[in-house]
Design a protein around this motif. Structure first.
Motif, mmCIF file in Angstrom:
data_model
loop_
_atom_site.group_PDB
_atom_site.id
_atom_site.type_symbol
_atom_site.label_atom_id
_atom_site.label_comp_id
_atom_site.label_asym_id
_atom_site.label_seq_id
_atom_site.Cartn_x
_atom_site.Cartn_y
_atom_site.Cartn_z
ATOM 1 N N LYS A 134 36.296 34.618 36.706
ATOM 2 C CA LYS A 134 37.727 34.227 37.220
ATOM 3 C C LYS A 134 38.048 35.432 38.276
ATOM 4 N N ARG A 175 44.899 35.457 32.138
ATOM 5 C CA ARG A 175 45.214 35.215 33.582
ATOM 6 C C ARG A 175 44.995 36.750 34.262
ATOM 7 N N PRO A 180 35.514 28.873 35.337
ATOM 8 C CA PRO A 180 36.625 29.587 36.019
ATOM 9 C C PRO A 180 36.410 29.447 37.624
ATOM 10 N N TYR A 197 40.793 28.182 37.223
ATOM 11 C CA TYR A 197 41.225 29.181 36.355
ATOM 12 C C TYR A 197 42.476 29.288 35.880
#
Ligand code: UTP
Length: 475
Positions: free
Chosen positions: A138, A248, A445, A449
């Motif tokens: 990510k 996140r 990701p 993502y």
């Protein structure tokens, strides 16, 4: 401090039992014990014994509690223009490299019962990627998106530091620049028995454990991470826990709210799913923002409803924050009890020596551990902001081996998310009522993502792949 002085200090504080077998140890054992003892401040332990043991735990001040204000999502009545402004500000900050990621990974993970650093636990549905790999990918993707590779700070513990370091080296930092991944150890605290006596793990070792995620503030300072941030012109850390692969890690809107409001510590909330849900509650108390744990807020208060019939104290904490660098420094260095974190007490089973100097494993809690909680910094933060987030897109922790918040529930939540993204991209996916697809799929990701990045990548596929069990979307 010389050995003799250190031993005397413990004896004066009524903790002479720590050195009961000192004379029988070989020199390596003596060295080990002295090193442990040097980490402990017996005066601090005496103060904690008084505040947390003698009173049977600190009394939580619930006076004047009000539900905390928060910024609702646009779909729940939030101001669209403000969210757009936040996003623009967040993107600007990311392009300027003002934010780094920060994972707290020093916990013992006893509930999961996994042997190894929790970040090395495999979580994704198909590829069995580990938590660390998910975060790394990510961050890699976000760094590419904003044209500025991200720094990543990871707090480990004495127990898992080396294993974590080797894991990253073995996997060549999952494609991240090794110079951008900064591992550092958190502090430790001794466990005590119910009379406040420091427990021994063995004759040459104090029963020590990590000092809680709140220990991260001190550890960031002590390790030099804050100075490194300053040199790199990183103003804030995006804080998340190691057990939540849905998070996140880098969220432009959240970052934007933080900077636009000149907040020192920002947080995400989710509306509580039901009154008894075991999450902390964001509350206002006087001028400050506090998190009150579920165990401290009476059930009757948790059940109170507002005029619209919803829960009054509905803002649940999911341990996602943004922390300002200089705020961390201030908190880490403050020695005033009015502006520093206080330890919490946790009664645990602590393997330790009995009165005859034999190792015993108690079947019941036999000791007290002291832990700091990061959310206790909130009341000291200027302009704290709380924003709403969608639980399904930010929170599904792996805490337990089975049942709620387990590898299974987290896997299902990832599958639901992938299915939602596919639907948003216009693909028809068959799911059950809970949104769980009937096939196992996975999205890297680096492919997507979040919904937006996913759709961007999806649109570039020509032709788009057939949906089938085992579909793995990656770049
Ligand atoms: P938890 O409260 O879930 O604790 O930590 P834990 O130690 O991981 O698990 P249990 O309770 O023993 O089962 C929440 C987050 O805080 C980190 C953990 O690694 C996790 O990311 N943490 C916790 C630390 O970094 N240090 C600590 O001392 C405690």
């Amino acid at each position: 401090m010389a050995a003799h002085d250190l031993i005397e200090k413990f004896q004066e504080a009524g903790q002479g039992q720590v050195f009961a077998y000192f004379d029988q140890l070989d020199s390596a054992g003596q060295k080990r014990l002295l090193a442990d003892a040097a980490e402990v401040d017996p005066v601090e332990i005496a103060a904690l014994n008084e505040s947390l043991l003698q009173s049977k735990g600190a009394v939580v001040d619930l006076s004047g509690l009000e539900p905390a204000p928060y910024e609702p999502l646009p779909e729940n009545g939030g101001n669209v223009a403000s969210w757009q402004a936040a996003r623009a500000a967040g993107e600007l900050a990311l392009r300027a490299g003002r934010v780094a990621a920060f994972t707290v990974a020093g916990g013992q993970g006893t509930r999961l019962g996994y042997d190894g650093p929790k970040g090395t636990f495999a979580v994704t549905p198909l590829k069995q990627k580990t938590l660390f790999q998910v975060f790394a990918e990510k961050l890699l993707a976000a760094g590419q998106r904003y044209g500025k590779p991200l720094h990543w700070f990871i707090m480990t513990s004495l127990q898992n530091h080396e294993a974590t370091e080797s894991f990253f080296a073995e996997h060549v930092y999952f494609g991240l620049d090794a110079d951008h991944v900064h591992l550092f150890k958190q502090g430790r605290m001794p466990a005590v028995d119910f009379d406040g006596k420091i427990l021994m793990e063995s004759r040459d070792a104090i029963a020590m454990s990590p000092d809680g995620h709140g220990g991260s503030l001190r550890a960031l300072d002590r390790s030099g991470a804050l100075d490194l941030m300053e040199r790199e012109r990183i103003d804030a850390l995006s804080y998340f826990q190691v057990d939540n692969p849905l998070v996140r890690c880098i969220d432009a809107e959240f970052i934007g709210w933080h900077f636009l409001r000149e907040s020192e510590m920002s947080s995400k909330m989710v509306p509580k799913a039901y009154s008894g849900e075991k999450v902390g509650h964001f509350c206002r108390q006087g001028e400050g923002l506090v998190v009150v744990e579920y165990s401290d807020l009476p059930a009757a208060v948790q059940e109170e409803t507002d005029a619209a019939g919803g829960l009054r104290f509905k803002a649940g904490s999911i341990a996602i924050h943004i922390l300002d660098r200089e705020f961390i420094r201030r908190m880490a260095r403050s020695r005033s009890t009015d502006e520093s974190l206080s330890f919490h007490r946790a009664d645990k089973k602590v393997p330790s020596l009995d009165v005859n100097g034999q190792s015993v494993k108690s079947t019941e809690a036999n000791g007290v551990k002291f832990e700091l909680f990061v959310f206790d910094a909130l009341p000291f933060a200027r302009n704290p902001v709380v924003i709403e987030t969608n639980r399904a897109d930010d929170f599904s922790p792996v805490k337990n081996a089975k049942g709620v918040d387990s590898a299974q529930t987290c896997r299902d939540d990832q599958l639901r998310q992938f299915a939602r993204w596919l639907r948003a991209a216009g693909k028809d996916v068959t799911t059950d009522e809970s949104g769980l697809p009937s096939i196992a799929i996975e999205v890297a990701p680096t492919f997507g993502y979040d919904e937006e990045t996913f759709i961007e990548s999806w649109k570039k596929l020509s032709p788009t792949p057939t949906l089938a069990d085992g579909l793995y979307l990656s770049t």
